[in-house]
Design an enzyme around this catalytic site. Structure first.
Site, PDB file in Angstrom:
ATOM      1  N   ASP A 192       9.580   2.406   0.116  1.00 34.51           N
ATOM      2  CA  ASP A 192       8.538   3.194   0.761  1.00 34.51           C
ATOM      3  C   ASP A 192       8.656   2.950   2.265  1.00 34.51           C
ATOM      4  O   ASP A 192       8.221   1.929   2.791  1.00 34.51           O
ATOM      5  CB  ASP A 192       7.157   2.794   0.237  1.00 34.51           C
ATOM      6  CG  ASP A 192       6.051   3.658   0.842  1.00 34.51           C
ATOM      7  OD1 ASP A 192       6.363   4.484   1.729  1.00 34.51           O
ATOM      8  OD2 ASP A 192       4.885   3.513   0.433  1.00 34.51           O
ATOM      9  N   TYR A 209       0.861  -1.189   0.000  1.00 35.88           N
ATOM     10  CA  TYR A 209       0.000   0.000   0.000  1.00 35.88           C
ATOM     11  C   TYR A 209       0.890   1.230   0.000  1.00 35.88           C
ATOM     12  O   TYR A 209       1.778   1.367   0.845  1.00 35.88           O
ATOM     13  CB  TYR A 209      -0.907   0.010   1.246  1.00 35.88           C
ATOM     14  CG  TYR A 209      -1.728   1.273   1.346  1.00 35.88           C
ATOM     15  CD1 TYR A 209      -2.715   1.564   0.408  1.00 35.88           C
ATOM     16  CD2 TYR A 209      -1.496   2.203   2.363  1.00 35.88           C
ATOM     17  CE1 TYR A 209      -3.459   2.733   0.480  1.00 35.88           C
ATOM     18  CE2 TYR A 209      -2.238   3.375   2.456  1.00 35.88           C
ATOM     19  CZ  TYR A 209      -3.221   3.638   1.508  1.00 35.88           C
ATOM     20  OH  TYR A 209      -3.958   4.805   1.574  1.00 35.88           O
ATOM     21  N   LYS A 237       4.205   9.939   7.942  1.00 32.01           N
ATOM     22  CA  LYS A 237       3.785   9.580   9.305  1.00 32.01           C
ATOM     23  C   LYS A 237       4.686  10.174  10.399  1.00 32.01           C
ATOM     24  O   LYS A 237       4.629  11.356  10.665  1.00 32.01           O
ATOM     25  CB  LYS A 237       3.673   8.059   9.415  1.00 32.01           C
ATOM     26  CG  LYS A 237       2.584   7.492   8.467  1.00 32.01           C
ATOM     27  CD  LYS A 237       2.150   6.117   8.858  1.00 32.01           C
ATOM     28  CE  LYS A 237       1.306   5.424   7.799  1.00 32.01           C
ATOM     29  NZ  LYS A 237      -0.096   5.732   7.816  1.00 32.01           N
TER      30      LYS A 237
HETATM   31  C1  LIG Z   1       3.665   2.419   3.225  1.00 34.45           C
HETATM   32  C2  LIG Z   1       2.747   3.582   3.044  1.00 34.45           C
HETATM   33  N1  LIG Z   1       2.981   4.453   2.049  1.00 34.45           N
HETATM   34  C3  LIG Z   1       2.206   5.524   1.851  1.00 34.45           C
HETATM   35  C4  LIG Z   1       1.121   5.773   2.668  1.00 34.45           C
HETATM   36  C5  LIG Z   1       0.254   6.967   2.424  1.00 34.45           C
HETATM   37  O1  LIG Z   1       0.459   7.913   3.407  1.00 34.45           O
HETATM   38  P1  LIG Z   1      -0.668   9.014   3.719  1.00 34.45           P
HETATM   39  O2  LIG Z   1      -1.785   8.305   4.419  1.00 34.45           O
HETATM   40  O3  LIG Z   1       0.031  10.022   4.585  1.00 34.45           O
HETATM   41  O4  LIG Z   1      -1.090   9.593   2.410  1.00 34.45           O
HETATM   42  C6  LIG Z   1       0.833   4.904   3.720  1.00 34.45           C
HETATM   43  C7  LIG Z   1      -0.316   5.155   4.616  1.00 34.45           C
HETATM   44  O5  LIG Z   1      -0.712   4.345   5.423  1.00 34.45           O
HETATM   45  C8  LIG Z   1       1.648   3.768   3.905  1.00 34.45           C
HETATM   46  O6  LIG Z   1       1.389   2.881   4.874  1.00 34.45           O
END
Ligand SMILES: Cc1ncc(COP(=O)(O)O)c(C=O)c1O
Length: 379
Positions: free
Chosen positions: A190, A88, A217
């Protein structure tokens, strides 16, 4: 034990973070241009994520991965992106494929199907994604080689976050590193979730250096944030004077001062020592949950990395996204709600994250509560 999905590693309302926000509030909430707080956060990140030669800030993790994809495409002149099944990366379209496919939709384990994650996703977008089986280095390498001239980047969470806190194996990540490097494909980690798994992020734990990293985060200390960066030559796509392909990264609130200040205050408190303590507490929680389930004779797999953990009620080892699907969902829902009644909020898939205020006693109290909840539901 959830910390707004792992965003609040110092817990809610840490005094140093509140004070930093208040100081910044008094100076101003947003400016057309960079601020001291932004430079400070960039420095703190570069001390930790050693591959981050240059970094740019966004307002969410979604924007971070979206911009990493755009940068990779501009830099390589290629358009396809490979991502892992169950990965994700936020809510933009470019990576909204095979995020939570069902076992029926998912296709062959060695050659996963491209399953659109959202209704209305154009087929042309879906076709630009190559789906890799997480933790299957042989199959992933074969698929990447088949598309090696079309791929701009491979993006991977070093541990599947939202889909189970399932760590990648070193072999999987090192295979991705090798095959991307030898084919001019960028490797993007990521680390929006896994950044907090160690002082140098998950890339430090694994000792593998990606070309680009996306963050979010924790690095905003509870304020909306994201960041992406990495190799200087790749980030040069944002430099109008560099003479190559030029990409704009406009965004009215990019590098928002309140988020930068809160993030910098958070990282200043997140020392190597703090990380070691979080790691030990994560391990304690994982062990205690396993022990409790053994006594109750309930099959469980407890996954995780550092302070991040996932509880999966299955006797099947959990190494891939698909492994996370072999659980009794009704039982999981009952445990989630039971824990809520006991005063513990985890993610609905029983994911959690330990923050610094959590002490050993809290972990023991949590596992006692979990024992009570499970016992009530298996009677
Ligand atoms: C691994 C990962 N990348 C990107 C995101 C997206 O971040 P945001 O919710 O701040 O848009 C998340 C959100 O949970 C995530 O877990």
């Amino acid at each position: 034990l959830f910390s707004n999905f792992s965003t609040l590693v110092l817990g809610h309302n840490h005094p140093a973070v509140l004070a930093a926000i208040q100081r910044q509030l008094a100076r101003g909430t947003s400016f057309f241009g960079p601020t001291d707080a932004q430079t400070r956060l960039a420095q703190l990140l570069q001390e930790r994520i050693l591959s981050l030669e240059q970094v740019r800030f966004t307002n969410s993790g979604t924007e971070a991965t979206m911009n990493a994809v755009r940068a990779a495409r501009a830099f390589t002149g290629r358009s396809m992106i490979a991502k892992c099944e169950g990965g994700y990366h936020g809510t933009h379209e470019a990576l909204a494929v095979s995020v939570t496919p069902s076992l029926i939709e998912a296709g062959s384990p060695d050659r996963p199907a491209n399953v659109p994650a959202d209704p209305g996703l154009p087929q042309s977008v879906v076709d630009q994604v190559l789906v890799l089986p997480f933790n299957n280095p042989t199959a992933a390498e074969r698929l990447i080689m088949e598309h090696r001239y079309e791929l701009a980047a491979v993006i991977v969470e070093p541990a599947l976050g939202t889909n189970g806190m399932v760590p990648a194996t070193t072999e999987f990540l090192s295979t991705l590193r090798r095959v991307t490097a030898s084919n001019g494909i960028l490797l993007v980690f990521d680390e929006v979730v896994t950044f907090q798994s160690g002082f140098h992020g998950a890339q430090g734990r694994y000792g593998i250096t990606p070309d680009m990293t996306t963050l979010g985060k924790v690095i905003g200390g509870g304020m909306p944030v994201g960041a992406f960066g990495g190799r200087k030559d790749v980030m040069a796509v944002y430099d109008p004077k560099a003479g190559g392909a030029y990409l704009s990264h406009a965004g009215t609130f990019n590098g928002h001062p309140l988020a930068m200040a809160a993030g910098a205050a958070t990282l200043e408190h997140l020392t190597e020592r703090t990380h070691a303590a979080l790691e030990a507490k994560g391990e304690l929680l994982r062990q205690r949950v396993r022990a409790a389930c053994t006594v109750l004779e309930v099959p469980v797999q407890v996954t995780g990395i550092g302070p991040l953990f996932g509880i999966h009620f299955t006797d099947r080892p959990v190494h891939t996204y698909r492994d996370t699907l072999y659980v009794d969902r009704e039982f999981r829902r009952r445990v989630f709600l039971g824990l809520l009644n006991e005063g513990y909020l985890l993610g609905p898939k029983l994911l959690g994250c330990i923050s610094t205020p959590v002490e050993e006693g809290h972990i023991l109290a949590f596992t006692d509560a979990l024992t009570r909840v499970i016992a009530r539901n298996i009677r």
